[in-house]
Design a protein around this motif. Structure first.
Motif, PDB file in Angstrom:
ATOM      1  N   LYS A  92      -9.776   1.611  -2.109  1.00 12.32           N
ATOM      2  CA  LYS A  92      -9.573   0.076  -2.282  1.00 12.32           C
ATOM      3  C   LYS A  92      -8.082  -0.203  -2.097  1.00 12.32           C
ATOM      4  N   SER A 134      -7.727  -0.622   1.520  1.00 11.77           N
ATOM      5  CA  SER A 134      -7.976  -2.329   2.093  1.00 11.77           C
ATOM      6  C   SER A 134      -6.730  -3.032   2.031  1.00 11.77           C
ATOM      7  N   GLN A 135      -6.337  -2.817   0.806  1.00 10.26           N
ATOM      8  CA  GLN A 135      -5.046  -3.529   0.599  1.00 10.26           C
ATOM      9  C   GLN A 135      -3.690  -3.301   1.410  1.00 10.26           C
ATOM     10  N   THR A 151      -4.875  -5.031   4.816  1.00  8.84           N
ATOM     11  CA  THR A 151      -4.702  -6.387   4.751  1.00  8.84           C
ATOM     12  C   THR A 151      -3.165  -6.626   4.847  1.00  8.84           C
ATOM     13  N   SER A 164      -2.108  -6.746   8.239  1.00  8.80           N
ATOM     14  CA  SER A 164      -2.516  -7.830   9.137  1.00  8.80           C
ATOM     15  C   SER A 164      -1.467  -8.857   8.639  1.00  8.80           C
ATOM     16  N   ILE A 165      -1.194  -9.069   7.818  1.00 12.18           N
ATOM     17  CA  ILE A 165      -0.215 -10.232   7.262  1.00 12.18           C
ATOM     18  C   ILE A 165       1.047  -9.934   7.787  1.00 12.18           C
ATOM     19  N   GLN A 177       1.615 -10.931  11.519  1.00  8.55           N
ATOM     20  CA  GLN A 177       1.643 -12.323  11.836  1.00  8.55           C
ATOM     21  C   GLN A 177       2.975 -12.957  11.303  1.00  8.55           C
TER      22      GLN A 177
END
Lengths: 431, 429
Positions: free
Chosen positions: A138, A141-142, A145, A148-149, A152
């Motif tokens: 878990k 995954s966090q 992410t 990914s943020i 950007q």
């Protein structure tokens, strides 16, 4: 256990922390404990660090220390993830870990009656984490992410790109939170192995500030962490020599669809323990902090209207530092802003600062000290600072004298020592 | 939370709240004006925020170049904020240097120059600030939601304003706004720190009493009619991450239901930190929605919170979706949890936990003199300081029955806007 009685060593009203009211003790297993009481507050902060961090990451598993530090709170031998947070949140307390390059920090806060609870959970999570497989996934995954943020975010990517081009082969070039492919390469067993190898009491520092007698705080820490040992605790791998830039380098990280580009321009900077650190810090204040972001803010924001923010900073840590100027500008104005900034750096190394500018920043550094030491968190941060860099328990009492002793010549010398306008790293991120 | 404060009013209408705190040699001073983005209509959106920027551009006594250095030289810290309902300017100084802050605020209440060249320079700065905001997916999503939620009420635009208006507003517009709203009878001055009240009152009177009052500024009031039904929208932009925000129409902070809803917020999404200063809230990992959505991997993160406003505003859940999940299934999972709290009473233990969390957070905030001065004025912007003083007691009176009623009344799909940020790779700038 700990509340209510004020001793004769309690800080006097408005006094700066010093040897008469900071209690420092080194436990037999190597943990250094510092405490200062603050009976004006009904709460308590505990804060500190362990001597392990991202420096220990294998290159193919970058982000391991960061992953592991977050995973400490995912379950212990006594508590599940949910159980840990149930205890904390039931009483409005907080506890967390955060890996840096050289150290892994922790920070907790509670009403003073809940200090034993938070200390107990700190000890459990630090010494007995179990890294449950489902929780690790878990968390992965966090973290992915989060990356990914990050990828950007123009500000994050400008900083990351700067580190890559400035530090190059040096470990400081690597992001502490890794990359998606390196996070995916980390197994649960890596986390456990990293913890087994690198976590231990040697070099650990813990600070407790709040409505508690310092000696009682030490006793409490001894009670939960005094028996912790790790005879095989890994030694700091050390840092290679840092090779300065031989010319200006630029790199742009393209991120489509963004309205603003972030820009970071930098050169070498001091370590925190360098003798000329304060001169650099004061010079930096004039350059890009004082008032509304110093000279840089004046030129880029006030006079040219190019940016909402434009400021300078020095990293000033354990290893080689960087002296940087950062700004957020419209993509059409990047070159213009960069030119203005480089011209300010030119001026800074050519002429230094005026006596008046330096006096203003000196007055600011000295005048703002009480505000930075107002709260438990502020004091805890100050005590960690003096311990990490061996500044002495009387540092804040000597501080005003140290600041006033810096001259304009000192600032000019340190500016010329570190900043070379012909050997800059210029990083941008955006469209 | 009973602390002695002094509240009074000068003859020109300036309201004063003073609180002595002698734990550190500091004083924090806040000047509050009852003007914010809710007082704006197109083509003047963002005018209150831009006016706030212009307050740093100088008076005759404090020219811009002098002004920003004076506070810093004295070791002070300062800033300003524009919100939906108010604008505030604060300074925290060593106690023996507070005179400068008081003189500054008295002076710039009436004497800000708003020079044409400074207006033009600041135009691009504010546009740059807006462009920085636009880089954030959640800003773009939030703006769309706010616009959809408020068709009538002037809460419908972002505080920073729309680009069209930032490009077209003139010096005359800004100066008129300033002269209209920056009058002593529309302002509150709050101080907390190491002073003696009577002495401080005298000093404030000397500096402020001669400022003439002005006509009471009109405050725009266009009540938003009941939502016609659920609104759904999507915003597209760059990136790889999908976000969702679900915004429910909520009562104003002074409404009696606000306390039940605050406890409900704690249970659903973790306690919200109302302090502006005092560092960090508490985690939300045992909240109902974290357990239902993050633990079960519908989302990788979740937050929830109301805004403390003068008129009814929004309560918003913000979720970062798990890459393997679709928005509809996440929304269904959230709705299932909302239905649970509507259909079943929560336990008294959960309520007690929420109260303890609020108590802890107020204790943390009390360490900070700037935060204490903040609360003196903040509470007066939408209620009175009594709201702050009675907050924990009012929370403690909330029952499981109150919470269930509040959940049924406010968390209905017809009462919300659901917004999704969809990453579509490369998008036009």
């Amino acid at each position: 256990m700990m509340t209510g009685r004020r001793s004769s060593n309690s800080p006097a009203h408005g006094s700066l922390p010093g040897p008469e009211d900071i209690h420092r003790q080194v436990l037999p297993n190597g943990i250094t404990v510092l405490g200062r009481s603050n009976f004006n507050s009904p709460s308590v902060v505990l804060s500190g660090y362990l001597t392990t961090g991202s420096l220990f990451d294998p290159v193919e598993k970058l982000g391991l220390a960061d992953f592991a530090s977050s995973a400490l709170m995912r379950g212990t031998q006594k508590h599940t993830f949910d159980g840990l947070y149930a205890e904390l949140e039931a009483v409005g307390a907080s506890l967390g870990f955060d890996a840096g390059m050289h150290t892994t920090g922790f920070h907790g806060r509670a009403l003073v009656e809940d200090l034993p609870l938070v200390l107990g959970l700190l000890s459990e999570t630090m010494c007995q984490p179990v890294f449950p497989e489902t929780e690790v996934e878990k968390l992965r995954s966090q973290l992915l992410t989060g990356l990914s943020i990050r990828n950007q975010d123009t500000s994050d990517m400008a900083d990351l790109t700067f580190d890559e081009i400035f530090f190059r082969d040096h470990p400081y070039a690597r992001p502490e939170d890794g990359h998606p492919e390196t996070i995916k390469a980390i197994h649960r067993s890596d986390l456990a192995e990293y913890h087994r190898r690198c976590f231990g009491p040697r070099g650990m520092v813990i600070v407790i500030v709040g409505a508690v007698e310092p000696q009682q705080a030490v006793t409490a820490v001894q009670g939960v962490l005094g028996d912790w040992s790790n005879p095989d605790q890994a030694q700091d791998p050390g840092l290679p020599d840092f090779k300065p830039l031989t010319g200006t380098v630029r790199r742009h990280a393209p991120i489509p669809g963004k309205s603003q580009t972030d820009l970071v321009i930098g050169s070498a900077g001091p370590r925190r323990t360098d003798a000329d650190y304060l001169a650099a810090s004061l010079g930096n204040s004039v350059l890009g902090q004082f008032g509304l972001m110093g000279r840089v803010g004046d030129v880029v924001r006030e006079k040219s209207g190019l940016a909402y923010y434009a400021y300078s900073s020095i990293s000033a840590g354990i290893g080689p530092g960087a002296w940087t100027v950062s700004a957020g500008v419209n993509p059409a104005n990047v070159d213009k802003a960069a030119d203005l900034i480089i011209r300010e750096l030119d001026k800074f190394v050519k002429d230094g600062v005026t006596r008046e500018e330096l006096a203003d920043s000196q007055a600011n550094f000295i005048g703002r000290l009480p505000l930075s030491l107002e709260s438990n968190s502020g004091i805890a941060g100050a005590l960690i600072n003096i311990e990490r860099y061996h500044l002495g328990l009387d540092y804040y009492q000597r501080y005003a004298g140290l600041v006033k002793a810096v001259s304009p010549e000192d600032v000019l010398q340190v500016a010329r020592k570190f900043i070379d306008p012909n050997r800059l790293a210029i990083a941008t991120a955006g469209v | 939370m009973s602390d002695p404060i002094t509240k009074t009013r000068l003859s020109n209408g300036l309201t004063l709240l003073l609180k002595e705190i002698h734990t550190a040699p500091l004083i924090s001073s806040w000047m509050w004006y009852r003007v914010g983005s809710r007082d704006e209509v197109p083509p003047r959106t963002g005018i209150s925020h831009w006016t706030e920027h212009m307050q740093f551009k100088g008076t005759r006594q404090f020219p811009a170049a002098v002004l920003d250095k004076s506070i810093s030289r004295d070791g002070g810290t300062w800033n300003a904020f524009t919100y939906l309902d108010w604008t505030t300017y604060y300074e925290t100084m060593p106690a023996d240097k507070i005179e400068l802050a008081l003189r500054l605020e008295a002076d710039r209440m009436v004497n800000s120059l708003f020079e044409e060249k400074e207006v033009e320079s600041e135009r691009t700065v504010v546009i740059s600030e807006r462009e920085g905001n636009e880089n954030e997916p959640l800003f773009r999503l939030g703006e769309a939601i706010q616009h959809a939620a408020f068709r009538v009420h002037s809460y419908h635009h972002e505080i920073i304003g729309d680009l069209a208006d930032l490009r077209s507003m003139t010096r005359s517009d800004l100066y008129h706004h300033y002269r209209t709203f920056y009058v002593p009878n529309n302002a509150i001055l709050t101080l907390a720190g190491d002073f003696e009240t009577q002495n401080m009152l005298k000093r404030i009177e000397q500096m402020h009493a001669s400022i003439p009052s002005g006509p009471t500024p009109p405050r725009l009031k266009r009540d938003e009619p009941p939502a016609p039904g659920e609104i759904r929208l999507s915003v597209e932009g760059p990136g790889e991450t999908t976000y969702m925000q679900i915004a429910y129409h909520f009562p104003a902070a002074a409404h009696p239901d606000f306390y039940s809803l605050t406890v409900l917020d704690s249970l659903l999404a973790g306690p919200s930190n109302l302090n502006m200063f005092g560092g960090g809230g508490i985690s939300n990992k045992t909240s109902r929605l974290y357990r239902a959505l993050v633990d079960r991997e519908f989302a990788v993160s979740l937050s929830g919170g109301a805004s403390v406003t003068l008129d009814p505003y929004l309560y918003t859940f913000s979720l970062t979706l798990h890459p393997k999940r679709k928005p509809e299934e996440v929304l269904n999972a959230l709705d299932a949890e909302i239905q649970r709290v509507q259909n079943e009473l929560v336990s008294p233990e959960e309520v007690a936990r929420a109260i303890k969390q609020a108590r802890a957070m107020f204790a943390y905030g009390s360490e900070n003199i700037t935060n204490q001065a903040f609360w003196l004025g903040y509470a007066e912007m939408f209620a009175t300081y009594d709201w702050f003083l009675t907050y924990l007691d009012r929370l403690a009176a909330v029952t499981p029955g109150d919470i269930q009623k509040a959940a049924q009344a406010y968390f209905q799909p017809r009462n919300r806007v659901v917004g999704i940020y969809l990453p579509v790779g490369e998008a036009g700038a």
